[in-house]
Motif scaffolding. Structure first.
Motif, PDB file in Angstrom:
ATOM      1  N   HIS B 282       0.829  -1.199   0.000  1.00 37.02           N
ATOM      2  CA  HIS B 282       0.000   0.000   0.000  1.00 37.02           C
ATOM      3  C   HIS B 282       0.867   1.254   0.000  1.00 37.02           C
ATOM      4  CE1 HIS B 282      -3.008   2.901   1.194  1.00 37.02           C
ATOM      5  NE2 HIS B 282      -2.274   3.211   2.241  1.00 37.02           N
ATOM      6  N   HIS B 283       1.851   1.281   0.894  1.00 35.97           N
ATOM      7  CA  HIS B 283       2.679   2.479   0.986  1.00 35.97           C
ATOM      8  C   HIS B 283       3.603   2.630  -0.218  1.00 35.97           C
ATOM      9  CE1 HIS B 283       1.225   2.454   5.115  1.00 35.97           C
ATOM     10  NE2 HIS B 283       1.543   3.738   5.120  1.00 35.97           N
ATOM     11  N   ARG B 286       1.605   4.149  -2.927  1.00 38.43           N
ATOM     12  CA  ARG B 286       1.397   5.562  -2.669  1.00 38.43           C
ATOM     13  C   ARG B 286       2.649   6.374  -2.996  1.00 38.43           C
ATOM     14  NH1 ARG B 286      -0.283   9.511   1.185  1.00 38.43           N
ATOM     15  NH2 ARG B 286      -1.485  10.497  -0.145  1.00 38.43           N
ATOM     16  N   THR B 395     -10.509  -2.632   1.330  1.00 40.26           N
ATOM     17  CA  THR B 395      -9.809  -3.897   1.547  1.00 40.26           C
ATOM     18  C   THR B 395     -10.785  -5.050   1.736  1.00 40.26           C
ATOM     19  OG1 THR B 395      -9.717  -3.386   3.895  1.00 40.26           O
ATOM     20  CG2 THR B 395      -7.768  -2.887   2.577  1.00 40.26           C
ATOM     21  N   LEU B 406      -5.726  -5.136  -2.129  1.00 39.40           N
ATOM     22  CA  LEU B 406      -5.178  -3.786  -2.194  1.00 39.40           C
ATOM     23  C   LEU B 406      -5.642  -3.006  -3.408  1.00 39.40           C
ATOM     24  CD1 LEU B 406      -1.515  -4.643  -1.407  1.00 39.40           C
ATOM     25  CD2 LEU B 406      -2.967  -3.223  -0.020  1.00 39.40           C
ATOM     26  N   ALA B 409      -7.941  -0.067  -3.108  1.00 41.05           N
ATOM     27  CA  ALA B 409      -7.342   0.939  -2.234  1.00 41.05           C
ATOM     28  C   ALA B 409      -6.308   1.760  -3.002  1.00 41.05           C
ATOM     29  CB  ALA B 409      -6.700   0.268  -1.030  1.00 41.05           C
ATOM     30  N   ILE B 410      -5.529   1.077  -3.832  1.00 42.78           N
ATOM     31  CA  ILE B 410      -4.525   1.783  -4.628  1.00 42.78           C
ATOM     32  C   ILE B 410      -5.208   2.747  -5.598  1.00 42.78           C
ATOM     33  CG2 ILE B 410      -2.789   1.492  -6.427  1.00 42.78           C
ATOM     34  CD1 ILE B 410      -1.925  -1.056  -5.033  1.00 42.78           C
ATOM     35  N   ASP B 413      -6.433   5.717  -3.718  1.00 39.67           N
ATOM     36  CA  ASP B 413      -5.349   6.615  -3.318  1.00 39.67           C
ATOM     37  C   ASP B 413      -4.835   7.444  -4.480  1.00 39.67           C
ATOM     38  OD1 ASP B 413      -3.691   4.575  -0.789  1.00 39.67           O
ATOM     39  OD2 ASP B 413      -5.417   5.926  -0.733  1.00 39.67           O
TER      40      ASP B 413
END
Lengths: 223, 456
Positions: B282-283, B286, B395, B406, B409-410, B413
């Motif tokens: 996830h990070h 981002r 999620t 993910l 979520a990606i 973001d």
């Protein structure tokens, strides 16, 4: 069936090789790009597991060269690069499948089996030939409905003949796809192996084509 | 060696001067010379006419002069001023200055008054007026020639040319100097910008001062946007690293506890590992996205970027046998980083394939200011409540099927980074429709223009 695992991380390479061997594949390891290239061009493989971060040669450029030289061996890319732009680049370079790290080791096996099957034009993992049924995914053989046990080597030999059914396979070709590099089998090892398999499954399943090799036919043998 | 703008302009002006001034000088000098010549000729004519008036034919048919013109120049030997009267091929009268020489020339029949250039007794060049006089009782025309030294003309012309060269040369030099000063003044804002940039590099200031003429102000604004983008990227990188480290602490702690416990809870550990993996992915996603400032400087051919992703998704979903269709209604360019576009489309397609029964459709629809990306699947769909939840956290929905959950979520973001709309709706195909509204890129126009007119 023989697979080339091109991966520089040794524990990871050995882990992948182990699960593949358990599933009935012969495995050769190549920890550098140079070795992977050399092995691919000199040996026969039914599939390649390619890590993109190989020392010496960039995995993608290696793959592009192979494809440009008409080396169309089914390839599974194994890499930490998980962005979709990376996946797109991998497929554009000519890979057949793409797996990101970390991964379930068994997933490699399943995907390689599917790749090999698809490359032979097999829609299903279950192959029937002459009264015998071979399930490639489970690694099980049934002759006239009865399960038959085979050693690892016997299975590899029979699986290769099944996938190449209705085609004559030479001793040399069999040796290349059944034995790992460095085994250096004697010339009559294959005959011995064929003999052992025939004792288990019946003489008729594998036909000898004098002077050329062996063949498994999809048609049922004469009663 | 590359010349500065100022040097270029001054060089151009200098070369122009070096070409134009001599041309001007040549034209002016030529006009003056002709004028001097004309004045001289006029004097010659007057004198010749006066002389002609003094000539008479005597009763015995001889040509006589009543009296000789009484001027010093005609008395001084070889003075350069001469007159001569000829009858046939015999000189009947001549000025004293001619002494014992004569003026010879050749003429063809024609005009009674003509100009001649000839050589005098000293070898000096002369300019003369020749009159052919028909005197009635004399058969052949009498030739009267009046000559003066060319050196008079030439001297005047030379003197003028000296002054001319001096004047034009000074004019040229002054023009170049004035021009150079003008350039210097004109380029002052550029120098100011250059100084600002130098100070930015040295860390004294963080922005270019936008107090500049209109054409440069937009350059300064663009530059400041780049600087702001850079700062936000650094900030986001820092924040992401910090957030990542922070988020990992909990599962790492849990793992430590599990490892120390007896017996070791392997299943729980596997769950923790999956969680760690999810947090890292996830990070990473981002941090890897170029984001909104990337939108200002990017122009991506949507179709060209999406095609390879389609190939990849099809390659990865071969075993499931799902058909993935793509529909484009034209060629659109989006103001988005190409990799970010591939990331959102890849994730949306990947998701759709998981939920689909047999078919996924990707459509690109172009409007005047946006490009709508629609991904439809023909699965069993999700209830509205669940859809809202998926948008909120992204999620849970994915964990039901395979994968780390993910993907959405990606997409969420990246959409947030670009400040673009992302929605999940019910699809006409029966399942879910993911709708992403991408900003359309300008049609190839530059982001700033330098205008040379006053009305910018």
């Amino acid at each position: 069936m023989k697979v080339l695992v091109a991966e520089d991380d040794q524990p990871l390479a050995e882990g992948v090789a182990a699960v593949l061997r358990d599933a009935g594949f012969s495995v050769d390891l190549a920890p550098t790009g140079l070795q992977a290239d050399y092995l691919l061009r000199t040996e026969s493989y039914d599939a390649v597991v390619l890590d993109l971060g190989l020392p010496g040669r960039d995995g993608l450029s290696l793959l592009r060269e192979w494809r440009a030289d008409a080396l169309d061996v089914p390839t599974l890319i194994l890499t930490a690069r998980a962005r979709w732009s990376d996946k797109a680049a991998g497929f554009a370079a000519g890979t057949d499948d793409y797996l990101t790290k970390p991964f379930e080791p068994l997933e490699v096996v399943v995907r390689i089996q599917a790749l090999v099957r698809r490359s032979r034009g097999e829609a299903s993992p279950v192959i029937r030939a002459g009264g015998a049924t071979l399930d490639l995914n489970r690694g099980q053989l049934q002759v006239d409905g009865t399960p038959v046990t085979l050693t690892a080597q016997e299975y590899k030999l029979l699986a290769y003949l099944f996938l190449a059914r209705d085609r004559v396979v030479s001793r040399v070709e069999l040796a290349e796809h059944v034995y790992e590099r460095g085994c250096d089998p004697d010339s009559n090892v294959i005959d011995v192996l064929i003999g052992r398999v025939r004792r288990r499954v019946g003489r008729e399943l594998i036909a000898t084509v004098r002077g050329r090799g062996f063949m498994v036919s999809s048609a049922s043998p004469p009663a | 060696m590359r010349l500065s703008i100022g040097a270029r302009l001054v060089l151009f002006a200098t070369i122009a001067m070096l070409v134009l001034l001599p041309v001007a000088g040549w034209m002016i000098g030529g006009a003056f010379a002709r004028s001097v010549e004309a004045a001289f000729d006029s004097r010659l004519d007057d004198a010749a006419d006066a002389l002609a008036g003094l000539i008479e034919v005597q009763p015995d048919r001889t040509v006589q002069m009543n009296r000789a013109p009484d001027e010093l120049r005609f008395d001084q030997v070889y003075s350069g001023w001469y007159w001569q009267v000829r009858e046939g091929d015999r000189v009947v009268h001549a000025s004293r200055s001619l002494w014992d020489a004569s003026l010879s020339y050749g003429i063809a029949p024609g005009e009674p008054r003509r100009r001649l250039e000839l050589v005098g007794p000293r070898g000096e060049p002369l300019r003369a007026t020749l009159l052919l006089l028909n005197l009635g009782r004399v058969a052949a025309p009498v030739e009267l020639i009046f000559a003066g030294p060319r050196s008079e003309i030439d001297a005047e012309v030379r003197a003028f040319n000296r002054v001319l060269i001096l004047a034009l040369g000074s004019l040229g030099a002054m023009l170049v100097i004035v021009f150079a000063l003008q350039i210097r003044w004109g380029l002052a804002p550029l120098r100011r910008m250059g100084r600002d940039l130098k100070r930015i590099r040295e860390g004294e200031v963080h922005r270019v001062d936008p107090d500049l003429p209109p054409d440069l102000a937009s350059v300064a604004d663009t530059m400041n946007e780049v600087l702001a983008h850079q700062e936000s990227l650094i900030e986001r990188g820092r924040a992401t690293a910090g957030n990542l480290a922070h988020a990992l602490k909990t599962p790492l702690t849990t793992m430590r506890l599990r490892v120390d416990a007896a017996p070791v809870d392997l299943q729980g550990l596997k769950g923790d590992l999956a969680q760690v993996h999810g947090i890292v992915e996830h990070h990473l996603a981002r941090a890897g996205a170029a984001g909104r400032a990337g939108a200002v400087f990017r122009r991506t051919d949507a179709r060209a970027a999406i095609e390879p992703v389609l190939v990849a998704v099809r390659g990865l979903s071969k075993d499931r046998g799902i058909v993935i269709e793509a529909q484009y209604d034209g060629d659109a360019h989006v103001a988005m980083d190409a990799q970010d576009l591939q990331e959102v489309v890849g994730n949306l397609l990947d998701n759709a394939v998981k939920w689909a029964r047999s078919k996924v459709v990707l459509s690109l629809r172009t409007t005047s200011d946006a490009v709508d990306v629609l991904v439809d699947d023909d699965g069993h769909g999700i209830p509205d409540v669940a859809r809202a939840q998926a948008m909120a956290r992204g999620t849970q929905l994915d964990e039901a099927s395979s994968g780390s959950g993910l993907g959405l979520a990606i997409v969420r973001d990246i959409a947030a980074l670009y400040r673009i709309a992302f929605e999940l709706e019910a699809s006409p195909q029966g399942g879910v429709r993911a709708h992403l509204r991408l900003p359309r890129a300008a049609s190839g126009a530059p982001t700033f223009t330098i205008s040379l007119d006053k009305h910018s």
